[in-house]
Design a protein around this motif. Structure first.
Motif, PDB file in Angstrom:
ATOM      1  N   ILE A  35       0.833  -1.206   0.000  1.00 61.96           N
ATOM      2  CA  ILE A  35       0.000   0.000   0.000  1.00 61.96           C
ATOM      3  C   ILE A  35       0.869   1.258   0.000  1.00 61.96           C
ATOM      4  CG2 ILE A  35      -1.618   1.360   1.386  1.00 61.96           C
ATOM      5  CD1 ILE A  35      -2.779  -1.437   2.284  1.00 61.96           C
ATOM      6  N   TRP A  36       1.830   1.317   0.927  1.00 64.13           N
ATOM      7  CA  TRP A  36       2.663   2.514   1.025  1.00 64.13           C
ATOM      8  C   TRP A  36       3.573   2.674  -0.188  1.00 64.13           C
ATOM      9  CZ3 TRP A  36       1.737   6.696   3.499  1.00 64.13           C
ATOM     10  CH2 TRP A  36       0.960   6.661   4.656  1.00 64.13           C
ATOM     11  N   ALA A  37       4.049   1.590  -0.761  1.00 64.80           N
ATOM     12  CA  ALA A  37       4.881   1.686  -1.967  1.00 64.80           C
ATOM     13  C   ALA A  37       4.076   2.278  -3.117  1.00 64.80           C
ATOM     14  CB  ALA A  37       5.447   0.324  -2.345  1.00 64.80           C
ATOM     15  N   SER A  38       2.798   1.921  -3.214  1.00 59.97           N
ATOM     16  CA  SER A  38       1.969   2.484  -4.281  1.00 59.97           C
ATOM     17  C   SER A  38       1.679   3.964  -4.028  1.00 59.97           C
ATOM     18  CB  SER A  38       0.674   1.694  -4.451  1.00 59.97           C
ATOM     19  OG  SER A  38      -0.180   1.868  -3.348  1.00 59.97           O
ATOM     20  N   ILE A  39       1.502   4.340  -2.771  1.00 57.96           N
ATOM     21  CA  ILE A  39       1.263   5.747  -2.434  1.00 57.96           C
ATOM     22  C   ILE A  39       2.507   6.586  -2.703  1.00 57.96           C
ATOM     23  CG2 ILE A  39       0.844   7.338  -0.510  1.00 57.96           C
ATOM     24  CD1 ILE A  39      -0.969   5.090   0.688  1.00 57.96           C
ATOM     25  N   LEU A  40       3.665   6.031  -2.385  1.00 59.28           N
ATOM     26  CA  LEU A  40       4.926   6.777  -2.497  1.00 59.28           C
ATOM     27  C   LEU A  40       5.739   6.400  -3.729  1.00 59.28           C
ATOM     28  CD1 LEU A  40       5.925   6.529   1.284  1.00 59.28           C
ATOM     29  CD2 LEU A  40       4.934   8.503   0.100  1.00 59.28           C
ATOM     30  N   GLU A  41       5.089   5.819  -4.731  1.00 58.95           N
ATOM     31  CA  GLU A  41       5.813   5.315  -5.894  1.00 58.95           C
ATOM     32  C   GLU A  41       6.613   6.383  -6.639  1.00 58.95           C
ATOM     33  OE1 GLU A  41       3.170   3.584  -8.759  1.00 58.95           O
ATOM     34  OE2 GLU A  41       1.858   5.335  -8.753  1.00 58.95           O
ATOM     35  N   ASP A  42       6.209   7.628  -6.549  1.00 59.09           N
ATOM     36  CA  ASP A  42       6.923   8.702  -7.258  1.00 59.09           C
ATOM     37  C   ASP A  42       8.072   9.301  -6.456  1.00 59.09           C
ATOM     38  OD1 ASP A  42       5.219   8.406  -9.427  1.00 59.09           O
ATOM     39  OD2 ASP A  42       3.795   9.892  -8.654  1.00 59.09           O
ATOM     40  N   TYR A  43       8.277   8.788  -5.246  1.00 62.11           N
ATOM     41  CA  TYR A  43       9.326   9.316  -4.384  1.00 62.11           C
ATOM     42  C   TYR A  43      10.534   8.388  -4.341  1.00 62.11           C
ATOM     43  CZ  TYR A  43       5.876  12.637  -2.728  1.00 62.11           C
ATOM     44  OH  TYR A  43       4.944  13.636  -2.667  1.00 62.11           O
ATOM     45  N   ASP A  44      11.688   8.985  -4.195  1.00 66.35           N
ATOM     46  CA  ASP A  44      12.934   8.252  -4.039  1.00 66.35           C
ATOM     47  C   ASP A  44      13.025   7.732  -2.600  1.00 66.35           C
ATOM     48  OD1 ASP A  44      15.759   7.669  -5.011  1.00 66.35           O
ATOM     49  OD2 ASP A  44      16.145   8.856  -3.210  1.00 66.35           O
ATOM     50  N   ALA A  45      13.545   6.527  -2.418  1.00 68.82           N
ATOM     51  CA  ALA A  45      13.645   5.932  -1.083  1.00 68.82           C
ATOM     52  C   ALA A  45      14.475   6.803  -0.142  1.00 68.82           C
ATOM     53  CB  ALA A  45      14.234   4.528  -1.165  1.00 68.82           C
ATOM     54  N   LYS A  46      15.530   7.419  -0.656  1.00 69.52           N
ATOM     55  CA  LYS A  46      16.353   8.288   0.198  1.00 69.52           C
ATOM     56  C   LYS A  46      15.543   9.467   0.721  1.00 69.52           C
ATOM     57  CE  LYS A  46      20.894   7.299  -1.729  1.00 69.52           C
ATOM     58  NZ  LYS A  46      22.096   7.859  -2.346  1.00 69.52           N
ATOM     59  N   MET A  47      14.681  10.019  -0.119  1.00 63.49           N
ATOM     60  CA  MET A  47      13.848  11.141   0.285  1.00 63.49           C
ATOM     61  C   MET A  47      12.872  10.720   1.383  1.00 63.49           C
ATOM     62  SD  MET A  47      11.184  13.418  -2.004  1.00 63.49           S
ATOM     63  CE  MET A  47      12.430  13.843  -3.200  1.00 63.49           C
ATOM     64  N   VAL A  48      12.291   9.549   1.222  1.00 63.98           N
ATOM     65  CA  VAL A  48      11.348   9.047   2.219  1.00 63.98           C
ATOM     66  C   VAL A  48      12.061   8.811   3.544  1.00 63.98           C
ATOM     67  CG1 VAL A  48       9.787   7.152   2.814  1.00 63.98           C
ATOM     68  CG2 VAL A  48       9.789   8.092   0.493  1.00 63.98           C
ATOM     69  N   LEU A  49      13.247   8.215   3.488  1.00 66.72           N
ATOM     70  CA  LEU A  49      14.007   7.983   4.723  1.00 66.72           C
ATOM     71  C   LEU A  49      14.405   9.300   5.390  1.00 66.72           C
ATOM     72  CD1 LEU A  49      16.168   4.926   3.702  1.00 66.72           C
ATOM     73  CD2 LEU A  49      14.463   5.015   5.538  1.00 66.72           C
ATOM     74  N   GLN A  50      14.716  10.316   4.594  1.00 69.98           N
ATOM     75  CA  GLN A  50      15.013  11.633   5.170  1.00 69.98           C
ATOM     76  C   GLN A  50      13.788  12.177   5.886  1.00 69.98           C
ATOM     77  OE1 GLN A  50      16.369  13.857   1.772  1.00 69.98           O
ATOM     78  NE2 GLN A  50      18.513  13.294   2.095  1.00 69.98           N
ATOM     79  N   GLY A  51      12.620  11.969   5.304  1.00 70.16           N
ATOM     80  CA  GLY A  51      11.377  12.395   5.937  1.00 70.16           C
ATOM     81  C   GLY A  51      11.122  11.666   7.242  1.00 70.16           C
ATOM     82  N   VAL A  52      11.393  10.365   7.259  1.00 64.60           N
ATOM     83  CA  VAL A  52      11.229   9.576   8.487  1.00 64.60           C
ATOM     84  C   VAL A  52      12.182  10.096   9.566  1.00 64.60           C
ATOM     85  CG1 VAL A  52      11.573   7.293   9.528  1.00 64.60           C
ATOM     86  CG2 VAL A  52      10.374   7.504   7.335  1.00 64.60           C
TER      87      VAL A  52
END
Length: 66
Positions: A35-52
């Motif tokens: 579910i979350w991969a589909s929601i965040l599919e346009d984002y780079d993993a590094k960007m998501v980890l920076q957000g976390v």
């Protein structure tokens, strides 16, 4: 972001907030990752980890992001 990358993000969140995945089996974790991969599919993993990391650094609630 791929599902594999999202699983890694989920485990990072879980390492910061140990109750985040408590009681969830691998099938449930895979479903959450899908579910979350589909929601965040346009984002780079590094960007998501920076957000976390940014969320955790400023968190005063003790609860994982949702």
């Amino acid at each position: 972001m791929t599902k594999q990358e999202m699983v890694k993000v989920l485990f990072v969140i879980n390492s910061i907030y140990p109750r985040f995945l408590a009681g969830k089996d691998q099938q449930a974790i895979n479903g959450i990752a899908d579910i979350w991969a589909s929601i965040l599919e346009d984002y780079d993993a590094k960007m998501v980890l920076q957000g976390v990391r940014a969320y955790a650094a400023g968190d005063t609630t003790g609860f994982a992001p949702s």
